[in-house]
Design an enzyme around this catalytic site. Sequence first.
Site, short mmCIF file in Angstrom:
data_model
loop_
_atom_site.label_atom_id
_atom_site.label_comp_id
_atom_site.label_asym_id
_atom_site.label_seq_id
_atom_site.Cartn_x
_atom_site.Cartn_y
_atom_site.Cartn_z
N LYS A 74 0.83 -1.22 0.00
CA LYS A 74 0.00 0.00 0.00
C LYS A 74 0.86 1.26 0.00
CE LYS A 74 -2.42 -0.19 3.54
NZ LYS A 74 -2.02 -1.50 3.93
N THR A 76 3.86 1.55 -0.99
CA THR A 76 4.56 1.60 -2.27
C THR A 76 3.65 2.20 -3.34
OG1 THR A 76 5.74 -0.40 -1.59
CG2 THR A 76 5.83 0.17 -3.93
N ARG A 97 1.94 8.07 7.05
CA ARG A 97 2.20 7.96 8.49
C ARG A 97 3.68 7.82 8.78
NH1 ARG A 97 -1.01 2.90 10.12
NH2 ARG A 97 -0.47 2.39 7.99
N LYS A 108 8.55 -6.07 9.85
CA LYS A 108 8.37 -5.40 8.58
C LYS A 108 9.62 -4.81 7.98
CE LYS A 108 5.25 -2.80 6.81
NZ LYS A 108 4.17 -1.90 6.47
N ALA A 276 -3.47 0.68 12.51
CA ALA A 276 -4.87 0.60 12.10
C ALA A 276 -5.61 -0.55 12.76
CB ALA A 276 -4.96 0.47 10.59
N PHE A 304 -3.49 -1.14 6.94
CA PHE A 304 -4.07 -2.47 6.75
C PHE A 304 -5.20 -2.47 5.71
CE2 PHE A 304 -2.25 -3.03 11.18
CZ PHE A 304 -1.14 -3.71 10.73
N PHE A 384 3.95 -7.76 -9.15
CA PHE A 384 5.22 -8.38 -8.73
C PHE A 384 5.84 -9.04 -9.96
CE2 PHE A 384 5.83 -8.55 -4.03
CZ PHE A 384 4.78 -7.72 -3.70
N TRP A 412 6.70 -0.27 -8.24
CA TRP A 412 7.83 -0.81 -7.49
C TRP A 412 9.02 -0.97 -8.44
CZ3 TRP A 412 10.81 -5.30 -7.53
CH2 TRP A 412 11.58 -5.55 -6.37
P1 ADP Z 1 2.10 -2.00 3.05
O1 ADP Z 1 2.06 -0.51 3.01
O2 ADP Z 1 0.90 -2.62 2.42
O3 ADP Z 1 2.41 -2.56 4.38
P2 ADP Z 1 4.64 -1.69 1.72
O4 ADP Z 1 4.38 -0.75 0.61
O5 ADP Z 1 5.29 -1.15 2.95
O6 ADP Z 1 3.32 -2.46 2.11
O7 ADP Z 1 5.48 -2.89 1.11
C1 ADP Z 1 5.94 -3.95 1.91
C2 ADP Z 1 7.19 -4.54 1.31
O8 ADP Z 1 6.88 -5.18 0.06
C3 ADP Z 1 8.28 -3.53 1.00
O9 ADP Z 1 9.52 -4.06 1.41
C4 ADP Z 1 8.24 -3.37 -0.51
O10 ADP Z 1 9.52 -3.10 -1.05
C5 ADP Z 1 7.73 -4.72 -0.97
N1 ADP Z 1 6.96 -4.58 -2.20
C6 ADP Z 1 5.86 -3.81 -2.38
N2 ADP Z 1 5.42 -3.90 -3.64
C7 ADP Z 1 6.25 -4.74 -4.29
C8 ADP Z 1 6.32 -5.25 -5.63
N3 ADP Z 1 5.43 -4.90 -6.56
N4 ADP Z 1 7.32 -6.11 -5.93
C9 ADP Z 1 8.22 -6.48 -5.00
N5 ADP Z 1 8.20 -6.04 -3.72
C10 ADP Z 1 7.25 -5.19 -3.36
#
Ligand code: ADP
Length: 559
Positions: A74, A76, A97, A108, A276, A304, A384, A412
């Site tokens: 999210k 990202t 946030r 995380k 959340a 979340f 991904f 990403w």
């Molecule tokens: P959330 O906000 O839903 O908790 P994040 O955006 O913090 O998720 O992403 C969680 C992890 O997943 C990060 O380390 C990010 O680099 C990885 N990630 C997110 N999107 C992708 C993607 N499309 N491909 C590979 N890794 C990803």
Amino acid sequence: NTKVKSDIEIAQEAQLLPIQDIADQLQLTETEWEPYGRYKAKISLDVMDRLKDTKDGKVVLVTSINPTPAGEGKSTVTVGLGQALNKIGKKSVIALREPSLGPSMGMKGGAAGGGYSQVMPMEEINLHFTGDIHAITTANNALSALIDNHIHQGNELNIDTRRIVWKRVIDMNDRALRNVVVGLGGAVQGVPREDGFDITVASEIMAIFCLARNVRDLKERLSRMVVAYDMNKEPVTVKDLGVEGALTLLLKDAIKPNLVQTLENTPALIHGGPFANIAHGCNSVIATKMASKLGDYVVTESGFGADLGAEKFLDIKARYGEIDPSLVVVVATVRALKMHGGVPKDQLEKEDLGALEKGMVNLEKHIETIQSFGLPFVVALNHFVKDTDQEVEYVKKWCAEKGIEVAIAKVWEDGGKGGEELAQKVVDMIDKSENHYKPLYTLDLSLEEKMETIAQKVYGADGVDFSKKAKKQLKEFIDLGWEQLPVCMAKTQYSLSDDPTLLGRPEGFRIQIRELRASIGAGFIVAITGNVMTMPGLPKKPAAMNMDVTDEGKVEGLF
Ligand code: ADP
């Protein structure tokens, strides 16, 4: 094929602009911001006075399906969409946030986006940043010290030491502190009593920090907080203790939003960070409103899944902050949908159209939730590299058959460029759709009806059941005149139900309300469901075990 770079490796190669340039981009005057080092600044609340007659920008809320250990991305997508809007010529500001150290050290790693869609400087954002969370911890614990001192000095307010509801906090997952005894050691060490710690991001001060509209509102809300009950069972507030001024003072700098930039130099305000699941899960009202004055589009995130963060954004934050959201982006990933369809975490790399089809029900439920708030939405499939073409096609087809707008986000891998399709859809949908946003419930419903409404309409439950304790509290809260407040549900993020193992779209379940907490300053009643904890623990192999800093000061392992 080059090796995939980690978030921190990409971050360390970033070409950042001095924060002055970002402040100039937002046309802030010289006295409206102060630098915190080269790449961070705090923005004065005076900006809101200067821009009070400026039209608000459109607020885009990013939410997702129920998270799985597979990761939804999210943050990202939020950062990527902000960058993409900029790329297609829109003035966008991101509002996020501040990450808590609990999950960073635990599961995380960081929480500043990922890949080529990150906010910078990610090491600092993920560690101590500008100290806001420390300030909130300090204000919270100052109040604990003041309560214990009041009792030690004669207890003029007649506080019942068995009914002190104010807890100490620390910004760490530390299960050993859940239940403690303070004041041991004899007469000069204070009065012994049971206490406990919550994680800072679950504290009422964090919630207030994020809901306050200005310094006066902050102080008023702090003064209303109920810390204990006296021997006549009457609430004792911060105002009774006379310390709202001191608490506000401890927060006077923290309350100013933090300005940073993304990897593509898009401005981002990062401010406040309640969880959340156990709190309301949105960045500060002040930052969101400021972003909407400074940009034409604000992209903001709630924590979340849509059952938690988005519900609370739309029922609590938007109501108190008088924010009028324009559109919701619902993030899903093929991997997480397959997990909702029954695939275990270690087999997600394999194509599995059957499981994907089964898992779509989770997305479907969250879409229905957003529709029940009357808001237009776009689905963003966070791509991904291991997703197969057939899997992506399946999701597209599923959406097309239902008349749902979907965009494949490659933010990403490709940063803003990978989100242009999403950005264009967001802009078009806002221009052409009707927005009938309204909260799910009106405040005149009873507390029980509000909880029923959320459980039935958002979680798909048959109803709610109260424990004996919660039933007793409900009656007390009604007698104290708190029936008109909104409800902040504390529930596991993994399932629509209160049982984290029930993935997909469970049916035929009820929500167990274990306990209620009165956050009168924040202005809501917290309903704690299932086994959710307001002080998390660390896993067997915490993320902290991968972290390091070299002799030269280079950070490693922060994802
Ligand atoms: P959330 O906000 O839903 O908790 P994040 O955006 O913090 O998720 O992403 C969680 C992890 O997943 C990060 O380390 C990010 O680099 C990885 N990630 C997110 N999107 C992708 C993607 N499309 N491909 C590979 N890794 C990803």
